[in-house]
Design an enzyme around this catalytic site. Structure first.
Site, PDB file in Angstrom:
ATOM      1  N   ASN A   9      23.790  29.587  39.693  1.00 64.12           N
ATOM      2  CA  ASN A   9      23.002  29.651  38.458  1.00 64.12           C
ATOM      3  C   ASN A   9      21.551  29.391  38.859  1.00 64.12           C
ATOM      4  OD1 ASN A   9      21.758  29.399  36.017  1.00 64.12           O
ATOM      5  ND2 ASN A   9      22.843  27.530  35.391  1.00 64.12           N
ATOM      6  N   LYS A  11      18.971  29.509  37.062  1.00 60.28           N
ATOM      7  CA  LYS A  11      18.135  28.929  35.994  1.00 60.28           C
ATOM      8  C   LYS A  11      16.805  29.702  35.923  1.00 60.28           C
ATOM      9  CE  LYS A  11      20.674  24.688  36.586  1.00 60.28           C
ATOM     10  NZ  LYS A  11      20.748  23.244  36.470  1.00 60.28           N
ATOM     11  N   HIS A  96      25.513  26.274  28.501  1.00 60.72           N
ATOM     12  CA  HIS A  96      25.026  25.347  29.527  1.00 60.72           C
ATOM     13  C   HIS A  96      24.356  24.152  28.844  1.00 60.72           C
ATOM     14  CE1 HIS A  96      22.793  23.714  32.887  1.00 60.72           C
ATOM     15  NE2 HIS A  96      23.632  24.367  33.668  1.00 60.72           N
ATOM     16  N   GLU A  98      21.725  22.639  29.466  1.00 58.71           N
ATOM     17  CA  GLU A  98      20.273  22.795  29.253  1.00 58.71           C
ATOM     18  C   GLU A  98      19.986  23.611  28.000  1.00 58.71           C
ATOM     19  OE1 GLU A  98      19.456  24.226  33.190  1.00 58.71           O
ATOM     20  OE2 GLU A  98      19.956  22.239  33.991  1.00 58.71           O
ATOM     21  N   GLU A 165      30.757  20.613  33.846  1.00 57.26           N
ATOM     22  CA  GLU A 165      29.483  20.157  34.396  1.00 57.26           C
ATOM     23  C   GLU A 165      29.071  18.841  33.733  1.00 57.26           C
ATOM     24  OE1 GLU A 165      27.152  23.667  36.302  1.00 57.26           O
ATOM     25  OE2 GLU A 165      26.405  23.305  34.288  1.00 57.26           O
ATOM     26  N   GLY A 171      21.496  18.338  38.865  1.00 55.65           N
ATOM     27  CA  GLY A 171      20.146  18.235  39.406  1.00 55.65           C
ATOM     28  C   GLY A 171      19.758  16.824  39.818  1.00 55.65           C
ATOM     29  N   SER A 204      25.252  19.118  41.187  1.00 56.83           N
ATOM     30  CA  SER A 204      24.884  18.688  42.538  1.00 56.83           C
ATOM     31  C   SER A 204      25.894  19.127  43.607  1.00 56.83           C
ATOM     32  CB  SER A 204      24.663  17.174  42.580  1.00 56.83           C
ATOM     33  OG  SER A 204      23.567  16.812  41.743  1.00 56.83           O
TER      34      SER A 204
HETATM   35  O1  LIG Z   1      23.571  23.087  36.120  1.00 57.64           O
HETATM   36  C1  LIG Z   1      24.101  23.403  37.167  1.00 57.64           C
HETATM   37  C2  LIG Z   1      24.703  24.727  37.352  1.00 57.64           C
HETATM   38  O2  LIG Z   1      24.814  25.397  36.139  1.00 57.64           O
HETATM   39  C3  LIG Z   1      24.144  22.467  38.316  1.00 57.64           C
HETATM   40  O3  LIG Z   1      22.864  22.322  38.817  1.00 57.64           O
HETATM   41  P1  LIG Z   1      22.657  21.573  40.234  1.00 57.64           P
HETATM   42  O4  LIG Z   1      23.621  22.236  41.195  1.00 57.64           O
HETATM   43  O5  LIG Z   1      21.217  21.835  40.588  1.00 57.64           O
HETATM   44  O6  LIG Z   1      22.985  20.147  40.013  1.00 57.64           O
END
Ligand SMILES: O=C(CO)COP(=O)(O)O
Length: 242
Positions: A9, A11, A96, A98, A165, A171, A204
């Site tokens: 992903n 982002k 997601h 976010e 997740e 992150g 992560s």
């Molecule tokens: O949100 C994520 C994947 O959709 C995970 O992000 P990270 O791998 O950067 O922690």
């Protein structure tokens, strides 16, 4: 048999030039990846058409990061299923954390987006997961059950991927213990009518922990943020060792 699905992903990262540069390194590293592993890149909208052209005939599939529930309409800033399908997108991330946190996504809009994705031939990757506060309060299971129940009304579980997740692990470098992720994913599976839905772990995921994550019996893949941006690290992840 459940499918193994590893998705990056991206982002809001990568211009077209950066996306092409990524492919130059990444595509060279796929020769030894077992065929049954599905590899997906979920890229920003502006990269999708270009990536589609460049990935044509390869084993890497394309995903988007959002889809609206209408076929077309006055929805400034949104994108429709047919627009994505037309350029070769096969998957889409829905719900997601976010999007839930910053853009007002709710379980109801997640449900609408899941159904629309399927209607237009896309396989949605539904994201669920708890905050640190919810985990500390012992609310993880109930929160996830509620997210699943509301999201999945009228959704075809034959064309679905789920990603667990935990928000506190996204992150942060603070990965959920592989065994705990395995436990939650087992619980998620127990709520599904189709036992073949692939369920990924996300949060992560790195070259250093992917082998342990994929060794867990309930975990069918990974949804990878930061570590999917570099060809070397994402190729190590798709080349995980069993
Ligand atoms: O949100 C994520 C994947 O959709 C995970 O992000 P990270 O791998 O950067 O922690």
């Amino acid at each position: 048999m459940r499918k193994v699905v590893i998705a990056g992903n991206w982002k809001m990262y990568k211009t077209q030039a950066q996306a092409l540069e990524f492919l130059q390194g990444f595509m060279l590293e796929l020769d030894n990846v077992p065929e049954e592993r599905e590899i997906i890149l979920c890229a920003p909208f502006t990269d999708l058409a270009l990536l589609s052209k460049n990935l044509h005939g390869s084993r890497v599939q394309l995903g988007a990061q959002n889809v609206h529930w209408e076929e077309a309409g006055a929805y400034t800033g949104e994108i429709s299923g047919p627009m994505l399908a037309e350029i070769g997108v096969r998957y889409v991330v829905v719900g997601h954390s976010e999007r839930r946190q910053y853009f007002g996504e709710t379980d109801q809009t997640v449900n609408l987006r899941l159904k629309a994705a399927q209607k237009y031939g896309l396989t949605p990757i539904l994201c669920v997961g708890e905050t640190k506060q919810q985990r500390d309060a012992g609310e993880t299971e109930i929160l996830i059950y509620t997210q699943l129940e509301k999201a999945l009304v009228g959704v075809d579980q034959e064309k679905l991927i789920i990603a667990y997740e935990p928000i506190w692990a996204i992150g942060t470098g603070d990965t959920c213990e592989a065994k705990e992720a395995n436990r939650i994913i087992g619980l998620i599976r127990s709520r599904l009518s189709n036992q073949n839905v692939p369920i990924q772990y996300g949060g992560s995921v790195k070259p250093t922990n992917i082998d342990e994550i994929m060794a867990q019996p309930e975990i069918d893949g990974a949804l990878v943020g930061g570590a999917s941006l570099e060809p070397q690290s994402f190729s190590r992840i798709v080349n995980y060792q069993v």
